[in-house]
Design a protein around this motif. Structure first.
Motif, PDB file in Angstrom:
ATOM      1  N   SER A  75       0.813  -1.230   0.000  1.00 42.57           N
ATOM      2  CA  SER A  75       0.000   0.000   0.000  1.00 42.57           C
ATOM      3  C   SER A  75       0.841   1.272   0.000  1.00 42.57           C
ATOM      4  CB  SER A  75      -0.971   0.018   1.187  1.00 42.57           C
ATOM      5  OG  SER A  75      -1.924  -1.027   1.074  1.00 42.57           O
ATOM      6  N   LEU A  76       2.129   1.153  -0.308  1.00 42.86           N
ATOM      7  CA  LEU A  76       2.967   2.351  -0.379  1.00 42.86           C
ATOM      8  C   LEU A  76       2.549   3.261  -1.531  1.00 42.86           C
ATOM      9  CD1 LEU A  76       6.508   0.835   0.332  1.00 42.86           C
ATOM     10  CD2 LEU A  76       5.178   2.344   1.828  1.00 42.86           C
ATOM     11  N   VAL A  87      -3.591  -1.499   9.498  1.00 39.51           N
ATOM     12  CA  VAL A  87      -2.182  -1.752   9.806  1.00 39.51           C
ATOM     13  C   VAL A  87      -1.911  -3.252   9.814  1.00 39.51           C
ATOM     14  CG1 VAL A  87      -0.387  -1.523  11.554  1.00 39.51           C
ATOM     15  CG2 VAL A  87      -1.932   0.395  11.094  1.00 39.51           C
ATOM     16  N   LYS A  88      -2.798  -4.014  10.426  1.00 40.34           N
ATOM     17  CA  LYS A  88      -2.629  -5.462  10.501  1.00 40.34           C
ATOM     18  C   LYS A  88      -2.724  -6.109   9.118  1.00 40.34           C
ATOM     19  CE  LYS A  88      -4.755  -7.650  13.786  1.00 40.34           C
ATOM     20  NZ  LYS A  88      -5.851  -8.117  14.678  1.00 40.34           N
ATOM     21  N   VAL A  89      -3.694  -5.677   8.309  1.00 45.27           N
ATOM     22  CA  VAL A  89      -3.881  -6.255   6.978  1.00 45.27           C
ATOM     23  C   VAL A  89      -2.685  -5.953   6.078  1.00 45.27           C
ATOM     24  CG1 VAL A  89      -5.241  -6.067   4.856  1.00 45.27           C
ATOM     25  CG2 VAL A  89      -6.398  -6.314   7.045  1.00 45.27           C
ATOM     26  N   VAL A  90      -2.213  -4.700   6.110  1.00 51.88           N
ATOM     27  CA  VAL A  90      -1.094  -4.312   5.259  1.00 51.88           C
ATOM     28  C   VAL A  90       0.173  -5.051   5.653  1.00 51.88           C
ATOM     29  CG1 VAL A  90       0.437  -2.411   4.633  1.00 51.88           C
ATOM     30  CG2 VAL A  90      -2.028  -2.054   4.671  1.00 51.88           C
ATOM     31  N   LEU A  91       0.432  -5.164   6.950  1.00 48.71           N
ATOM     32  CA  LEU A  91       1.643  -5.848   7.405  1.00 48.71           C
ATOM     33  C   LEU A  91       1.625  -7.335   7.056  1.00 48.71           C
ATOM     34  CD1 LEU A  91       2.291  -4.206  10.900  1.00 48.71           C
ATOM     35  CD2 LEU A  91       3.485  -3.774   8.749  1.00 48.71           C
ATOM     36  N   SER A  92       0.431  -7.923   7.064  1.00 49.99           N
ATOM     37  CA  SER A  92       0.321  -9.355   6.754  1.00 49.99           C
ATOM     38  C   SER A  92       0.123  -9.607   5.270  1.00 49.99           C
ATOM     39  CB  SER A  92      -0.847  -9.977   7.526  1.00 49.99           C
ATOM     40  OG  SER A  92      -2.081  -9.431   7.113  1.00 49.99           O
TER      41      SER A  92
END
Length: 209
Positions: free
Chosen positions: A96-97, A182-187
């Motif tokens: 998502s950057l 945050v959790k979805v993007v990191l995973s």
């Protein structure tokens, strides 16, 4: 005035300005780094700008980091999106950057931190009356649908989730969406749709959907 109505009328915009302004300052080194990487790997322009449908169906210009090449076929036409999406561009999308320039859209007032994702203007005439309600609020950098499946859900499911959000705008809901984002993007969960790198075009819902 109920707290939810007060937040929707005044607090949400204040939250958007403070959050996007702070994020632009804190993330400025990251923004600069991504911009340089895009320039080196994909060339110019670094920023991809495209008209999108916003609140009340008003059109605004969405800003994202570029993720595709300008490669064309023998006929001079651009190749399909999937063929122009490079591994680097795919990484930007998965993390998502590529969405970070939308912080400027939020600061300007075109978007909100949380809301239905901004979609193509050409989709507006294809919505049912219920689906069109997603435009009763500003589009968001992230949203209720985005953290409940991302691209793994159907268009109809996403629109149902968008309308649920429209009817349940509160500070608590927005904070929950941000935390789940945050959790979805990191995973990197649910990024691809049926093995594709992006959602297929919306062509309208089938009767009875």
């Amino acid at each position: 005035m109920p707290a939810s109505s007060l937040y929707r009328a005044h607090g949400k915009r204040l939250f958007d300005v403070l959050a996007s302004g702070a994020a632009l300052v804190v993330l400025s080194p990251l923004l600069a780094g991504v911009a340089l990487a895009v320039r080196r790997k994909l060339g110019s322009p670094v920023i991809f700008a495209q008209p999108r449908a916003g609140k009340d169906h008003e059109t605004f210009t969405l800003y994202k980091f570029r993720t595709m090449t300008d490669e064309r076929g023998p006929d001079g036409e651009l190749l399909p999106d999937g063929e122009r999406l490079t591994p680097f561009g795919k990484l930007l999308r998965q993390t998502s950057l590529d969405e970070l320039p939308e912080l400027w859209n939020i600061l300007k007032g075109d978007m909100s931190v949380v809301g239905p994702r901004p979609l193509l203007v050409k989709y507006v005439p294809l919505y049912s009356a219920m689906q069109a309600r997603r435009h009763e609020v500003k589009p968001g950098l992230t949203g209720w649908a985005a953290v409940h499946g991302r691209n793994s859900t159907s268009w109809e499911e996403r629109f149902d989730l968008d309308v649920w959000y429209v009817d349940n705008v509160t500070l608590a809901t927005d904070l929950k969406v941000i935390w789940k984002t945050v959790k979805v993007v990191l995973s990197r969960e649910d990024v691809d749709h049926a093995g594709l790198d992006m959602m297929p075009n919306f062509t309208g819902s089938k009767p009875g959907s």
